[in-house]
Design a protein around this motif. Structure first.
Motif, short mmCIF file in Angstrom:
data_model
loop_
_atom_site.label_atom_id
_atom_site.label_comp_id
_atom_site.label_asym_id
_atom_site.label_seq_id
_atom_site.Cartn_x
_atom_site.Cartn_y
_atom_site.Cartn_z
N LEU A 1 -2.91 4.26 -1.58
CA LEU A 1 -2.68 3.15 -0.65
C LEU A 1 -3.41 1.88 -1.06
CD1 LEU A 1 -2.86 5.03 2.77
CD2 LEU A 1 -0.86 4.00 1.72
N ASN A 2 -4.61 2.03 -1.56
CA ASN A 2 -5.38 0.86 -1.98
C ASN A 2 -4.72 0.15 -3.15
OD1 ASN A 2 -7.73 -0.90 -1.94
ND2 ASN A 2 -8.37 0.16 -3.80
N TYR A 3 -4.30 0.92 -4.17
CA TYR A 3 -3.59 0.34 -5.31
C TYR A 3 -2.31 -0.34 -4.85
CZ TYR A 3 -6.50 3.43 -8.25
OH TYR A 3 -7.54 4.08 -8.87
N LEU A 4 -1.59 0.31 -3.95
CA LEU A 4 -0.30 -0.21 -3.48
C LEU A 4 -0.46 -1.57 -2.81
CD1 LEU A 4 2.74 0.19 -3.02
CD2 LEU A 4 2.17 1.44 -0.92
N LYS A 5 -1.44 -1.69 -1.94
CA LYS A 5 -1.65 -2.96 -1.23
C LYS A 5 -2.07 -4.07 -2.19
CE LYS A 5 -4.30 -1.01 1.98
NZ LYS A 5 -5.15 -0.85 3.20
N ILE A 6 -2.93 -3.73 -3.14
CA ILE A 6 -3.35 -4.73 -4.13
C ILE A 6 -2.15 -5.22 -4.94
CG2 ILE A 6 -4.68 -5.06 -6.26
CD1 ILE A 6 -6.79 -3.16 -5.09
N GLN A 7 -1.29 -4.29 -5.34
CA GLN A 7 -0.11 -4.65 -6.13
C GLN A 7 0.85 -5.52 -5.32
OE1 GLN A 7 1.26 -5.43 -8.69
NE2 GLN A 7 2.53 -3.84 -9.59
#
Length: 319
Positions: A42-48
């Motif tokens: 989820l963290n990677y997804l939001k940053i992307q």
């Protein structure tokens, strides 16, 4: 109510024409960005996603297809983005399509003149879309691909040039045999035209790498161009560790997990040659036939070579 004067009417008409012209230009420069998700971090997804929505080129349409993730939080976050920004469209698949079918679905939803693939865990730098589109137009080609900085899970830069680290070909122009014989550019580095997207659809049964195919098809049209500038951070983590390593490291990891004997060598050879190179070339050959093109002699020679080494015990890596 005051009746508008002739001058006011002319002003309104001119404004309407200007607005219409601007709208047409925006549509002309619209870029569809295709993002497939499945139980991602989820963290990677939001940053992307944030890095995409903050692009300096504002005429984008982010199309997301979640492949029936079991984590409901992913779906909630995606729907929140769609509610907040009208440039985001989200599809929640009722059943798992699989990696390739999910990307085929995304390509089918794309209507813009330009298309980009997107990983769920990278970081796009602010001018990635703007610079890619500018080069594609300026060079008058059907596909461009960029370099990337390879980053670790926490975001620190591990390698400043992904292309150099992976020893990837940096090619341009038309009819380059490397576009047929091997994978050239990771999908998240590409921007290509609607014409190439239309040639890719529908996916054939031989489809094994959509981002290999896009480069090959573009090389047979107006051509491709490699941008040496790194325009995004390509994240290296446990889920993509094999793809993020060079050949020497991949072989080392393979031997660690599968042993060093002849049986292990044959298994790796099957994976590297037959399951990758041969099937990739066969995929390109199928699409050539589908589009009414004959393989060049050089392409046929490559295909014959891969088929030959499939039946032998040795590989000439220098051919």
């Amino acid at each position: 109510m005051t009746k508008p004067t002739r001058k006011d009417t002319i002003t309104l008409v001119n404004y309407a024409k200007k607005e219409e012209k601007m709208k047409k230009q925006e549509e002309k420069d619209l870029v569809d960005i295709l993002l497939a998700t499945y139980n991602t971090n989820l963290n990677y997804l939001k940053i992307q996603i944030n890095s995409i929505l903050n692009q300096s080129h504002r005429q984008i349409h982010l199309i997301i297809s979640d492949d029936c993730s079991s984590d409901e939080k992913i779906k909630e976050i995606l729907e929140e983005y769609a509610e907040k920004d009208n440039r985001v469209t989200v599809y929640l698949q009722p059943k798992n399509l699989g990696y390739l079918k999910n990307f085929e679905f995304l390509l089918q939803q794309s209507k813009a003149p330009y298309v980009m693939f997107c990983d769920h865990d990278d970081i796009w730098y602010a001018d990635k879309v703007k610079k890619s589109l500018g080069i594609l137009k300026g060079r008058d080609v059907d596909l461009v691909y960029t370099d990337a900085e390879q980053i670790v899970e926490q975001g620190a830069i591990l390698h400043t040039s992904y292309l150099s680290y992976k020893n990837m070909p940096q090619i341009e122009g038309k009819d380059n045999i490397l576009a047929f014989s091997r994978h050239i550019a990771i999908g998240c580095s590409q921007l290509f035209t609607r014409k190439i997207k239309e040639q890719m659809l529908p996916f054939s049964e031989e489809m094994m790498a959509h981002d290999w195919l896009s480069v090959y098809l573009a090389s047979k049209e107006k051509g491709i161009y490699c941008m040496k500038e790194p325009l995004f951070g390509y994240r290296l983590h446990n889920s993509n560790v094999f793809g993020g390593r060079n050949l020497k490291q991949n072989l080392k990891l393979w031997k660690k997990d599968n042993g060093r004997g002849l049986k292990s060598y044959h298994a790796y050879r099957q994976k590297a040659i037959v399951d990758a190179y041969l099937k990739g070339a066969q995929m390109c050959a199928v699409y050539s036939k589908k589009l009414g093109r004959e393989l060049s002699k050089e392409e046929q020679d490559v295909l014959d070579y891969y088929q030959q080494i499939e039946k032998t015990k040795y590989v000439n890596w220098h051919i």
